[in-house]
Design an enzyme around this catalytic site. Sequence first.
Site, PDB file in Angstrom:
ATOM      1  N   ARG A  69     -12.510   3.739   8.158  1.00 37.04           N
ATOM      2  CA  ARG A  69     -13.825   3.493   7.548  1.00 37.04           C
ATOM      3  C   ARG A  69     -14.483   2.253   8.141  1.00 37.04           C
ATOM      4  NH1 ARG A  69     -15.261   0.321   3.465  1.00 37.04           N
ATOM      5  NH2 ARG A  69     -13.104  -0.093   2.862  1.00 37.04           N
TER       6      ARG A  69
ATOM      7  N   CYS B  85      -2.564   0.315   8.098  1.00 41.18           N
ATOM      8  CA  CYS B  85      -1.322   0.333   7.318  1.00 41.18           C
ATOM      9  C   CYS B  85      -0.605   1.674   7.455  1.00 41.18           C
ATOM     10  CB  CYS B  85      -1.618   0.030   5.849  1.00 41.18           C
ATOM     11  SG  CYS B  85      -2.029  -1.698   5.517  1.00 41.18           S
TER      12      CYS B  85
ATOM     13  N   GLU C  84       5.014   2.873  -1.073  1.00 40.39           N
ATOM     14  CA  GLU C  84       4.424   4.048  -0.442  1.00 40.39           C
ATOM     15  C   GLU C  84       5.491   5.113  -0.175  1.00 40.39           C
ATOM     16  OE1 GLU C  84       1.381   4.553  -0.325  1.00 40.39           O
ATOM     17  OE2 GLU C  84       0.517   2.545  -0.547  1.00 40.39           O
TER      18      GLU C  84
ATOM     19  N   HIS D 230       2.414  -1.707  -0.172  1.00 45.83           N
ATOM     20  CA  HIS D 230       1.105  -2.343  -0.252  1.00 45.83           C
ATOM     21  C   HIS D 230       1.129  -3.393  -1.363  1.00 45.83           C
ATOM     22  CE1 HIS D 230      -1.347   0.777   2.076  1.00 45.83           C
ATOM     23  NE2 HIS D 230      -1.754  -0.389   2.526  1.00 45.83           N
TER      24      HIS D 230
END
Length: 224
Positions: free
Chosen positions: A89, A142, A79, A176
């Site tokens: 969400r 995250c 990342e 990730h």
Amino acid sequence: MILLTGFEPFGGEAVNPSWNAVEAAAKILQAEGQVVAAVELPCVFGQSIAVLEDALQRYRPELVLCVGQAGGRPRISLERVAINCDDARIPDNAGNRPVDQEVVPNGPAAYFSSLPVKAGLAALRAAGIPAEVSQSAGTYVCNHVFYGLMHTLSSGPAGVEPPNEGSSATRGGFIHVPYETQQVPRGSGTPSLPVAVMAEALAVVVRTALATTTDIKLPAGSVH
């Protein structure tokens, strides 16, 4: 000192490959003579950063690599950017579901990883491990932890001191990982990787970061 963090399971899953990979990577690096601490973070907004900050104060690492699950991604994702936005969400493990909230009120819009993501990408590819540079860590826990980490490391006395007198500031970033093999129904076609491959990937990134202070230039962007 190297600090590795992964997450507890979330979203109804029985395992979280980020934590399994971190535990295995810590053993690989310790066998190579590195001093490594592995910490499991709760998948909870706010609390996850508090646990991370406690670990930073306790261990005073020179390098921090936080790891999370990105189910559905086919590669190890280094990342690049953490953004100051929580937009969940699904609820976290405590039932929290922040929408359009700042991770740090009035904080910078974003932070870049201070790890050599391009050099890490090159090293992973050389090791035959599928990898990519990702431009978004999402807006769930995250990214929340990634932003919290970079904000803490940038905050001087309010964050974490260098590990030793005269040493450079602590560097950190986020990776990730895909689903691990046991999470995916056989024949479903959903991307996954064995935990052993993920663990070696984390070890490769750590080794590269320890050996690299200035990142290399390598095309790894996206057009959409």
